[in-house]
Design an enzyme around this catalytic site. Structure first.
Site, PDB file in Angstrom:
ATOM      1  N   GLY A 154       0.777  -1.231   0.000  1.00 48.97           N
ATOM      2  CA  GLY A 154       0.000   0.000   0.000  1.00 48.97           C
ATOM      3  C   GLY A 154       0.809   1.281   0.000  1.00 48.97           C
ATOM      4  N   ASN A 178      -5.661   2.748 -12.616  1.00 52.12           N
ATOM      5  CA  ASN A 178      -4.676   1.790 -12.104  1.00 52.12           C
ATOM      6  C   ASN A 178      -3.275   2.362 -12.309  1.00 52.12           C
ATOM      7  OD1 ASN A 178      -3.626  -0.747 -11.136  1.00 52.12           O
ATOM      8  ND2 ASN A 178      -3.114  -1.272 -13.249  1.00 52.12           N
ATOM      9  N   HIS A 203       0.727   1.047 -12.904  1.00 54.31           N
ATOM     10  CA  HIS A 203       1.479  -0.152 -13.280  1.00 54.31           C
ATOM     11  C   HIS A 203       2.956   0.215 -13.430  1.00 54.31           C
ATOM     12  CE1 HIS A 203       2.146  -4.101 -14.998  1.00 54.31           C
ATOM     13  NE2 HIS A 203       2.850  -3.515 -15.948  1.00 54.31           N
TER      14      HIS A 203
HETATM   15  C1  GRF Z   1       3.230  -1.082  -7.511  1.00 57.50           C
HETATM   16  O1  GRF Z   1       4.463  -1.282  -8.149  1.00 57.50           O
HETATM   17  C2  GRF Z   1       2.140  -0.873  -8.504  1.00 57.50           C
HETATM   18  O2  GRF Z   1       2.563  -0.216  -9.668  1.00 57.50           O
HETATM   19  C3  GRF Z   1       1.741  -2.287  -8.835  1.00 57.50           C
HETATM   20  O3  GRF Z   1       1.829  -2.983  -7.614  1.00 57.50           O
HETATM   21  C4  GRF Z   1       2.759  -2.336  -6.767  1.00 57.50           C
HETATM   22  C5  GRF Z   1       2.019  -2.021  -5.518  1.00 57.50           C
HETATM   23  O4  GRF Z   1       2.854  -1.498  -4.520  1.00 57.50           O
HETATM   24  N1  GRF Z   1       0.434  -2.319  -9.448  1.00 57.50           N
HETATM   25  P1  GRF Z   1       2.209  -0.839  -3.243  1.00 57.50           P
HETATM   26  O5  GRF Z   1       1.295  -1.875  -2.602  1.00 57.50           O
HETATM   27  O6  GRF Z   1       1.468   0.387  -3.659  1.00 57.50           O
HETATM   28  O7  GRF Z   1       3.386  -0.526  -2.341  1.00 57.50           O
END
Ligand code: GRF
Length: 224
Positions: free
Chosen positions: A16, A111, A113
């Site tokens: 998160g 989203n 990514h």
């Molecule tokens: C991030 O790298 C995001 O881009 C991907 O999953 C990861 C989540 O990290 N979808 P976090 O839980 O926000 O630290």
């Protein structure tokens, strides 16, 4: 401004840190959104702690507790609706959402990514980038459609891949940029500065080039 703020629901599955970036942005007086609810499909996700610490409603909707995807998504939708969520941000949420679910929040699901989409969709994007030997990597915020990381792109940041990078080093360089990019993209989207035209978006923003990374739309940091 809190009366007019757009109510975000943030869906998470893990650490998160992107949720934290959104919570921090929303704590600013002039940010146009607030986190109304955080929902995790994993009961042990650290993201839930972050939400609670910020005083935000944190709910678990465990996909394993539902026999069907429809049942899971209905529970998700009920939870978001109970919190009057208007826009949904996926932040490390590890389930694919159906077209049916997305139809309830049409054009209002985002989203983030960790790649320069359309390169390297799906899992382990940073590992894919290293394996392919690219010299520039990055992150993308996009509208969500029913595919895997295929929706219209809103904003991207590029970072260099350095010769000695391993997955951890590259991931952390990208993640630092994710934390700047997501609040910026949310601001643009919820204030109507992104228009959606078939598979492409038009973003109303000035274009600048930062010192270490190319950002489009441009901003060295979230201008919030
Ligand atoms: C991030 O790298 C995001 O881009 C991907 O999953 C990861 C989540 O990290 N979808 P976090 O839980 O926000 O630290």
């Amino acid at each position: 401004m809190s009366g007019q703020r757009v109510r975000l629901g943030v869906l998470v599955s893990g650490s998160g840190s992107n949720l934290q970036a959104l919570l921090d942005a929303c704590a600013r007086e002039d940010f146009p959104a607030e986190v109304a609810c955080v929902v995790s499909n994993v009961s042990t996700a650290f993201a839930l702690e972050r939400a609670r610490k910020a005083g935000v409603t944190a709910k678990v909707v465990d996909h394993k507790a539902h026999a069907t995807k429809e049942g899971f998504e209905k529970a998700l939708l009920d939870t978001l609706r109970a919190a009057n969520v208007e826009w949904v941000c996926l932040a490390g949420f590890m389930r694919l959402l159906s077209a049916d679910f997305l139809g309830h929040y049409a054009g209002r699901v985002l989203n983030i990514h960790p790649s320069l989409l359309p390169a390297f969709p799906g899992l382990h994007a940073q590992r894919q980038a290293l394996e392919r030997g690219v010299k520039v990597a990055g992150c993308t915020v996009h509208f969500v459609d029913a595919g895997t990381d295929t929706g219209p792109i809103i904003a991207q940041v590029a970072v260099p891949v350095l010769p000695d990078d391993d997955e951890k080093a590259l991931s952390s360089r990208i993640l630092a940029e994710e934390h700047r990019l997501y609040p910026l993209a949310v601001r643009l989207a919820v204030t109507g500065k992104v228009t959606l035209d078939a598979a492409r978006t038009r973003v109303e923003a000035r274009a600048t080039v930062g010192e270490l990374a190319l950002r489009n739309p441009g901003a060295t940091v979230d201008p919030a």
